[in-house]
Design an enzyme around this catalytic site. Structure first.
Site: not given
Length: 344
Positions: A148-149
């Site tokens: 994920g970011c």
């Protein structure tokens, strides 16, 4: 390598198009959608006019596996959990940009994502890969869970000190801020102009679905305590800044901590550690695969401050997925990603 993209009309999918179109070893052969089949991508994104002759196609796993060697799934969570196994069973390699295969505990996934988890065997089959930490696990594999970011920025910022057991258990606090593109294209009250402009919002307090992903990775590196992780929406299009705080028990100087980060990341092509006293901004990594890190230490409080910035659509999604694809296929991991950030 013939590649296809599911979710090409999303922001992450659009960045995959931009990167892969210029990649010397990957050729985009198919674009897939669940709602706009038969249309050309330029109808959704006019900036792509004339660039992609192929029309958007419906999702048909058997047909997709015949047409492509590798599929990027740039889909919302809850879709990949069903689609990825079908593609893999049909013989196609998959890189999943959603969160469906990042968390290895099905119960934790369902608690945090509020969706049914994929079967356990596929959760285990997916190789979670933050390349700077996991590249040795990836080569030759067929199924990658892209990080994920927020976890990308956070884990890269904390990893050197966690590995060296420098952070006191229970002391880590993460203050994270993101641009609005992280919310995708779906309309919501929180992201309309009059709500977002000249405003700063905290959201998902103690409830963000990236918390178990960060804890899972930090746990594997040696930090066993839960983290405090809070996210904020800022009035900009793209970019993430995570400001992390932790207490250090050992006698250490700021310069020694900086040298530790230089040791860990000095040879990394996409992690840049700033000189002491200099901290990065989100604009300095925009539209690139870079993660920039700054570090400071306050001897009065024995507390370290780490600032980590990425472009949420790039190192937080699309360009990191291409970095993983390069490694998976035995290519130089920088291939097709050696472009500088855009500025200003």
């Amino acid at each position: 390598m013939k590649v296809g993209i599911v979710g090409a009309t999303g922001y992450g999918g659009a960045e995959l198009l931009r990167i892969l179109d210029a990649h010397p070893k990957f050729t985009i052969v198919s674009l897939y959608t669940s709602s706009q089949e038969g249309n050309n991508i330029e109808g959704h994104y006019p900036h792509l006019t004339g660039l992609f002759p192929q029309n958007l196609e419906e999702i048909d796993p058997a047909k997709m596996a015949k047409e492509t060697d590798l599929i990027f799934l740039a889909t919302p969570s809850g879709i990949s959990s069903k689609l990825a196994p079908e593609l893999l069973e049909s013989g196609c390699a998959v890189i999943d940009l959603s969160g469906d295969f990042r968390i290895k505990d099905r119960k934790k996934y369902e608690k945090w994502y509020k969706k049914e988890a994929a079967p356990q065997n596929w959760m285990e089959e997916a190789v979670y890969s933050l390349p700077e930490l996991d590249r040795k696990k990836v080569k030759g594999k067929k199924f990658i869970a892209n990080p994920g970011c927020y976890p990308t920025a956070t884990i890269l910022g904390l990893a050197p000190m966690v590995k060296e057991r420098l952070l006191k258990e229970g002391s880590v606090i993460i203050d994270a801020k993101s641009g609005v593109s992280g919310a995708g294209q779906s309309a919501s009250f929180a992201t309309i102009y009059s709500e977002l402009n000249e405003n700063l919002k905290v959201y998902k307090v103690n409830q963000h679905q990236h918390i178990p992903e960060i804890e899972q990775v930090l746990g594997s590196l040696g930090y066993e305590s839960p983290i405090t992780f809070q996210t904020h929406l800022v009035p900009m299009t793209r970019g993430i800044m995570t400001t992390m705080y932790g207490t250090i028990d050992a006698p250490v100087t700021e310069k020694e901590l900086w040298e530790l980060y230089q040791q860990y990341y000095g040879n990394e092509p996409f992690v840049r550690v700033r000189d002491l006293g200099i901290f990065p901004t989100t604009k300095e990594v925009a539209a690139s695969n870079y993660c920039d890190i700054g570090i400071g230490f306050d001897p009065r409080t024995s507390r370290v401050t780490i600032v980590s910035v990425i472009d949420n659509l790039m190192k937080g999604a699309a360009s990191q997925a291409v970095q993983n694809a390069n490694i998976m296929c035995g290519l130089d991991e920088t291939l097709g990603l050696q472009f500088s950030p855009i500025y200003p």
